[in-house]
Design an enzyme around this catalytic site. Structure first.
Site, PDB file in Angstrom:
ATOM      1  N   LYS A 118       0.844  -1.206   0.000  1.00 31.65           N
ATOM      2  CA  LYS A 118       0.000   0.000   0.000  1.00 31.65           C
ATOM      3  C   LYS A 118       0.868   1.240   0.000  1.00 31.65           C
ATOM      4  CE  LYS A 118      -3.766  -2.347   2.225  1.00 31.65           C
ATOM      5  NZ  LYS A 118      -4.235  -2.897   3.478  1.00 31.65           N
ATOM      6  N   GLN A 162      -5.244  -2.332   9.347  1.00 33.54           N
ATOM      7  CA  GLN A 162      -4.975  -3.599   8.649  1.00 33.54           C
ATOM      8  C   GLN A 162      -5.577  -4.767   9.423  1.00 33.54           C
ATOM      9  OE1 GLN A 162      -3.383  -3.983   5.602  1.00 33.54           O
ATOM     10  NE2 GLN A 162      -4.032  -6.094   5.789  1.00 33.54           N
ATOM     11  N   ASP A 185     -12.165   2.881   3.698  1.00 34.62           N
ATOM     12  CA  ASP A 185     -12.662   1.524   3.437  1.00 34.62           C
ATOM     13  C   ASP A 185     -14.157   1.502   3.130  1.00 34.62           C
ATOM     14  OD1 ASP A 185     -10.785  -0.420   3.450  1.00 34.62           O
ATOM     15  OD2 ASP A 185     -10.817  -0.744   5.610  1.00 34.62           O
TER      16      ASP A 185
END
Ligand code: NDP
Length: 358
Positions: A118, A162, A185
């Protein structure tokens, strides 16, 4: 039927599924968030031209072996380039650079790899990345404190925790602590609630479903008025994918593990999004000729010919389906690459929204 007996699909041996929503491809895929409106700000004019043809794909007719391969890798690359251009424009105009913060707890190697990837993806497009790495035995409160700091930090426009978290932590409580305006998200109940309601706009849409719709859109596959079937109803893929298709004016049916005669329902569909996690479950005989298929599944199957001893396949028996459908995503190289692209896109949109930059 004979084709099933000899099909590679039916002989593939499944391996225990170790990946969940933070798999390599998923690592990016589980993160998506873009206000629908903002994503449209820079995505619309750029209908993707499939490599094999300059015409867009139509989900109407197909002859044997005629399905277009929906190249998620190429589309994702194009989106990342667009994001890079937008970031440079924003920096030039108002001096703001989008920032994405990732909180990693514990020493799982796979999670560390995803976080590293990422960061790499952020660097490539010019997004600042911030990382907090806490030990496995850290307290829930320490994680909440990190989230709180990032919530307050004006240089951070998106926050990711995460997953998976260590078992002593309450995942729901931690995810809900992420400020809704930084929830790139799109998993916050308020964002999902808005996604489900007519006349409301979520701030962010979960990345993988958003990537699925973006692939359909960029390949010119009409959604409005079509019959769509989503296989799977998870909070992170199936359910939001169904909500998104409905917002695009498809008539949507959800198939899940308790559905009777799924083949009969799937066979009616013009568009299928499959997010199940069962290798090669959807057979060619289940597909209406000309349907468009987005295969979200990522399933490892044994493959002695591969140096790793396994390879990844989707939920859909690709070799069979490609002969019946009008368009289909491969695995890998279909939905997976779109997830990280959508995450970056959501982070950019968040920064634009916070700084009122169009
Ligand atoms: P979940 O396990 O959370 O959900 C699976 C869903 O499939 C459930 O709703 C379940 O039904 C349904 N299901 C299970 N078996 C069947 C069956 N035989 N027939 C019909 N429906 C069935 O998985 P996720 O949604 O998290 O992920 C699904 C797949 O997508 C996985 O392979 C995952 O690795 C992949 N994935 C890929 C991403 C990408 O970027 N490409 C991102 C995220 C996930 P029920 O609700 O009744 O249990």
């Amino acid at each position: 039927m004979a084709s099933m007996i000899f099909s590679e699909c039916s002989t593939a041996r499944l391996l225990p599924l170790r990946c969940h929503r933070s798999c390599p491809a998923l690592s990016f895929s589980r993160r998506v968030s873009l206000p629908l409106t903002s994503s449209r700000l820079f995505l619309p004019s750029l209908t993707f031209q499939p490599r094999a043809s300059s015409t867009s794909v139509s989900a109407t007719m197909a002859t044997e072996s005629s399905a277009k391969v929906i190249d998620g890798k190429a589309v994702a690359k194009q989106i990342r380039e667009e994001i890079g251009v937008e970031i440079a424009r924003m920096k030039e105009a108002i001096g703001i650079v989008p920032g994405l913060a990732v909180i990693l707890v514990g020493d799982r190697k796979d999670s560390a790899t995803y976080v590293r990837n990422k960061k790499k993806a952020c660097d490539a497009v010019g997004i600042n990345s911030f990382e907090v790495h806490l030990p496995e035995d850290t307290t829930e409160q320490e994680v909440l404190n990190s989230i709180s700091r990032f919530n307050e930090d004006p240089s951070v426009h998106g926050i990711l925790v995460q997953l998976p978290l260590p078992s002593h932590m309450n995942e729901e409580k931690i995810l809900n602590a992420v400020g809704i305006e930084k929830d790139v998200d799109g998993f916050h109940p308020l964002n999902i609630g808005r996604l489900a309601m007519r006349g409301r706009e979520p701030l962010f849409v979960p990345c993988t479903p958003k990537g699925c719709i973006e692939l359909l859109r960029r390949y010119g596959i009409q959604i409005k008025g079509k019959k769509a079937v989503v296989i799977g109803r998870s909070n992170i893929v199936g359910m939001p994918a169904a909500l998104l298709l409905q917002r695009e004016d498809a008539t949507v049916t959800i198939v899940h593990s308790r559905t009777n005669n799924p083949e009969d329902i799937i066979k009616e569909a013009d568009i299928i999004i499959s997010a199940v996690g069962q290798a090669n479950m959807v057979r060619g005989s289940w597909i209406k000729p000309g349907a468009a298929i987005i295969d979200v599944g990522i399933n490892p199957v044994e493959d002695p010919a591969s140096p790793r001893g396994y390879r990844l396949v989707g939920d859909v028996c690709y070799d069979e389906v490609v002969k019946v459908a009008s368009a289909v995503t491969p695995v890998p190289g279909g939905v997976g690459p779109m997830t990280i692209a959508m995450l970056l896109s959501n982070t950019l949109s968040s920064a634009k929204r916070m700084h009122n930059f169009n």
